[in-house]
Design a protein around this motif. Structure first.
Motif, mmCIF file in Angstrom:
data_model
loop_
_atom_site.group_PDB
_atom_site.id
_atom_site.type_symbol
_atom_site.label_atom_id
_atom_site.label_comp_id
_atom_site.label_asym_id
_atom_site.label_seq_id
_atom_site.Cartn_x
_atom_site.Cartn_y
_atom_site.Cartn_z
ATOM 1 N N GLU A 184 8.991 9.672 0.046
ATOM 2 C CA GLU A 184 8.030 10.756 0.318
ATOM 3 C C GLU A 184 8.504 11.199 1.729
ATOM 4 N N ARG A 185 9.428 10.623 2.276
ATOM 5 C CA ARG A 185 9.873 11.132 3.521
ATOM 6 C C ARG A 185 8.601 11.497 4.512
ATOM 7 N N PRO A 186 7.869 10.293 4.779
ATOM 8 C CA PRO A 186 6.483 10.689 5.601
ATOM 9 C C PRO A 186 6.762 11.167 6.907
ATOM 10 N N ALA A 187 7.823 10.747 7.910
ATOM 11 C CA ALA A 187 7.865 11.369 9.151
ATOM 12 C C ALA A 187 8.198 12.920 9.026
ATOM 13 N N HIS A 188 8.997 13.462 7.967
ATOM 14 C CA HIS A 188 9.259 14.591 8.167
ATOM 15 C C HIS A 188 8.016 15.411 7.259
ATOM 16 N N THR A 189 7.632 14.831 6.200
ATOM 17 C CA THR A 189 6.363 15.528 5.531
ATOM 18 C C THR A 189 5.209 15.568 6.613
ATOM 19 N N TRP A 190 4.663 14.572 7.273
ATOM 20 C CA TRP A 190 3.697 14.545 7.995
ATOM 21 C C TRP A 190 3.874 15.416 9.432
ATOM 22 N N PHE A 191 4.860 14.916 10.134
ATOM 23 C CA PHE A 191 5.121 15.842 11.301
ATOM 24 C C PHE A 191 5.317 17.012 11.261
ATOM 25 N N LEU A 192 6.154 17.505 10.357
ATOM 26 C CA LEU A 192 6.447 19.085 10.212
ATOM 27 C C LEU A 192 5.334 19.793 9.821
ATOM 28 N N TYR B 55 14.306 2.284 11.513
ATOM 29 C CA TYR B 55 13.311 3.318 11.281
ATOM 30 C C TYR B 55 11.874 2.742 11.790
ATOM 31 N N VAL B 56 10.957 3.687 11.752
ATOM 32 C CA VAL B 56 9.656 3.376 12.317
ATOM 33 C C VAL B 56 8.871 3.500 10.933
ATOM 34 N N ASP B 57 8.055 2.350 10.718
ATOM 35 C CA ASP B 57 7.159 2.248 9.341
ATOM 36 C C ASP B 57 6.159 3.170 9.165
ATOM 37 N N ARG B 58 5.409 3.092 7.901
ATOM 38 C CA ARG B 58 4.508 4.260 7.593
ATOM 39 C C ARG B 58 3.140 4.116 8.827
ATOM 40 N N ARG B 59 2.981 2.851 8.905
ATOM 41 C CA ARG B 59 1.893 2.838 9.961
ATOM 42 C C ARG B 59 2.118 3.107 11.304
ATOM 43 N N GLY B 60 3.385 2.851 11.828
ATOM 44 C CA GLY B 60 4.026 3.248 13.041
ATOM 45 C C GLY B 60 3.982 5.037 13.154
ATOM 46 N N LEU B 61 4.211 5.601 12.138
ATOM 47 C CA LEU B 61 4.392 7.043 11.926
ATOM 48 C C LEU B 61 3.021 7.521 11.949
ATOM 49 N N GLN B 62 2.085 6.968 11.332
ATOM 50 C CA GLN B 62 0.664 7.250 11.343
ATOM 51 C C GLN B 62 0.167 7.128 12.712
ATOM 52 N N HIS B 63 0.295 6.135 13.361
ATOM 53 C CA HIS B 63 -0.112 6.060 14.821
ATOM 54 C C HIS B 63 0.474 7.200 15.641
ATOM 55 N N LEU B 64 1.653 7.556 15.575
ATOM 56 C CA LEU B 64 2.483 8.525 16.126
ATOM 57 C C LEU B 64 1.586 10.100 15.870
ATOM 58 N N LEU B 65 1.149 10.142 14.666
ATOM 59 C CA LEU B 65 0.864 11.284 14.203
ATOM 60 C C LEU B 65 -0.722 11.372 14.701
ATOM 61 N N ASP B 66 -1.386 10.384 14.590
ATOM 62 C CA ASP B 66 -2.725 10.279 15.228
ATOM 63 C C ASP B 66 -2.852 10.486 16.755
ATOM 64 N N SER B 67 -1.710 10.179 17.524
ATOM 65 C CA SER B 67 -1.966 10.120 18.788
ATOM 66 C C SER B 67 -1.188 11.801 19.204
ATOM 67 N N GLU B 68 -1.058 12.674 18.343
ATOM 68 C CA GLU B 68 -0.841 13.957 18.582
ATOM 69 C C GLU B 68 0.367 14.124 19.579
ATOM 70 N N ILE B 69 1.591 13.459 19.198
ATOM 71 C CA ILE B 69 2.758 13.708 19.752
ATOM 72 C C ILE B 69 3.269 15.087 19.540
ATOM 73 N N SER B 70 4.224 15.624 20.480
ATOM 74 C CA SER B 70 4.590 16.918 20.454
ATOM 75 C C SER B 70 6.074 16.890 19.496
ATOM 76 N N LEU B 71 6.722 15.727 19.565
ATOM 77 C CA LEU B 71 8.150 15.651 19.176
ATOM 78 C C LEU B 71 8.379 14.314 18.816
ATOM 79 N N PHE B 72 9.174 14.122 17.735
ATOM 80 C CA PHE B 72 9.596 12.814 17.228
ATOM 81 C C PHE B 72 11.093 12.935 17.271
ATOM 82 N N GLY B 73 11.909 12.094 18.091
ATOM 83 C CA GLY B 73 13.288 11.946 18.154
ATOM 84 C C GLY B 73 13.829 10.463 17.858
ATOM 85 N N VAL B 74 15.180 10.383 17.495
ATOM 86 C CA VAL B 74 15.651 8.986 17.165
ATOM 87 C C VAL B 74 17.069 9.228 17.365
ATOM 88 N N ASP B 75 17.713 7.838 17.718
ATOM 89 C CA ASP B 75 19.289 7.648 17.841
ATOM 90 C C ASP B 75 19.789 7.329 16.944
#
Length: 227
Positions: free
Chosen positions: A174-182, A143-163
Motif C-alpha cells: 500500500e506504501r502508506p507513507a507515500h499514500t497518506w502523506f502525499l 522504516y517507520v511502521d504503520r502506527r508510527g506513520l499514522q502518528h506523524l500524519l495525525d501530528s500534521e507534520i510538514s515533511l517526512f525525510g529518511v536517510d
C-alpha cells in the motif's frame, strides 16, 4: 554566525539508485549518466583559441539521489514539482534518533515525540543507513511502521525525510507513507545523509528542487540552517 549543514548525497555518474523488477524478475537499475556534451577542446575553435568552455549533459531518472516527491508521484492528477510553493519546502525541523532500528526492528509510534512537538515541522528520521550508501546493505533498510506513520500524519507534520532508500516498508504494497502523506501535501525526502549532525540542534530544513513542470519527483540540495 549562521551555519549550514549539507544533507545531500553527491549526484554523480553511475551513482546508486532504485532497483525495480518486472514480472520476470529482471531488475532495472536507476542511475545517472554525466558526461561532457561539449568539451573544452571542441569549443576552443569557436573563440579563436582565446577561451574554451565545457557543457555537461546529464541523464537520470528523477527518483534518484537525495530527492523530493511531489503528490503526483503517488496520486495521478495531483501537483507536480513545479507546483510546490517555496514556503512549503522550508520549515523548522526535528531529527528522530532511530539508529537502533534495523530492517527487522522498525521505528514505532511509541518511539516518536508527542504530536504537539511535531506539528508543522520537517521530521527527519536518522536511521544511520547512509553509512551503507553504495553497498548492497543499503537496499535492505529500516522504516517507520504503520502506527508510527499514522502518528506523524495525525501530528500534521510538514515533511517526512529518511536517510534510507525508501520512506516505506518494501513489503507493504500500500506504501502508506507515500499514500497518506502525499495525499495530504506532506512532502517526502529520501536518501538524506549526515543527519547525526543535527541531534540536539534547532534548525530549519531546506528541500529545494528545480522548478520542473511535469516531474513527479526531483533531486534536491537538502541542507539545514542551524538556528
Amino acid at each position: 554566525m549562521t551555519r549550514f549543514i549539507d544533507l545531500t548525497q553527491t549526484f554523480e555518474n553511475g551513482m546508486p539508485g532504485f532497483r525495480m523488477c518486472d514480472k520476470a524478475g529482471q531488475a532495472t537499475e536507476f542511475t545517472a549518466r554525466i558526461h561532457p556534451f561539449l568539451t573544452h577542446e571542441e569549443s576552443k575553435p569557436n573563440y579563436g583559441g582565446n577561451a574554451s568552455f565545457e557543457i555537461t549533459e546529464v541523464h537520470f531518472q528523477t527518483s534518484i539521489g537525495t530527492y523530493l516527491d511531489a503528490p503526483r508521484h503517488r496520486h495521478e492528477g495531483m501537483g507536480d514539482i513545479a507546483s510546490l510553493e517555496i514556503s512549503s519546502l522550508i520549515s523548522h525541523g526535528i531529527v528522530i534518533d532511530a539508529r537502533g532500528c534495523s530492517p527487522n526492528t522498525p521505528l514505532t509510534a511509541e518511539d516518536l515525540p508527542r504530536a504537539d512537538t511535531l506539528a508543522g515541522r520537517a521530521v527527519l528520521i536518522n536511521f544511520g543507513w547512509d553509512r551503507h550508501w553504495g553497498a548492497e546493505e543499503y537496499y535492505n533498510f529500516p522504516y517507520v511502521d504503520r502506527r508510527g506513520l499514522q502518528h506523524l500524519l495525525d501530528s500534521e507534520i510538514s515533511l517526512f525525510g529518511v536517510d534510507a532508500l525508501n520512506a516505506d516498508c518494501p513489503k507493504d504494497l500500500e506504501r502508506p507513507a507515500h499514500t497518506w502523506f502525499l495525499k495530504n501535501n506532506i512532502h517526502i525526502v529520501e536518501n538524506l545523509t549526515g543527519l547525526e549532525q543535527l541531534h540536539g540542534q534547532a534548525f530549519r530544513f531546506f528541500a529545494i528542487p528545480l522548478k520542473v513542470r511535469g516531474a513527479a519527483a526531483f533531486p534536491i540540495r537538502a541542507f539545514a540552517e542551524i538556528e
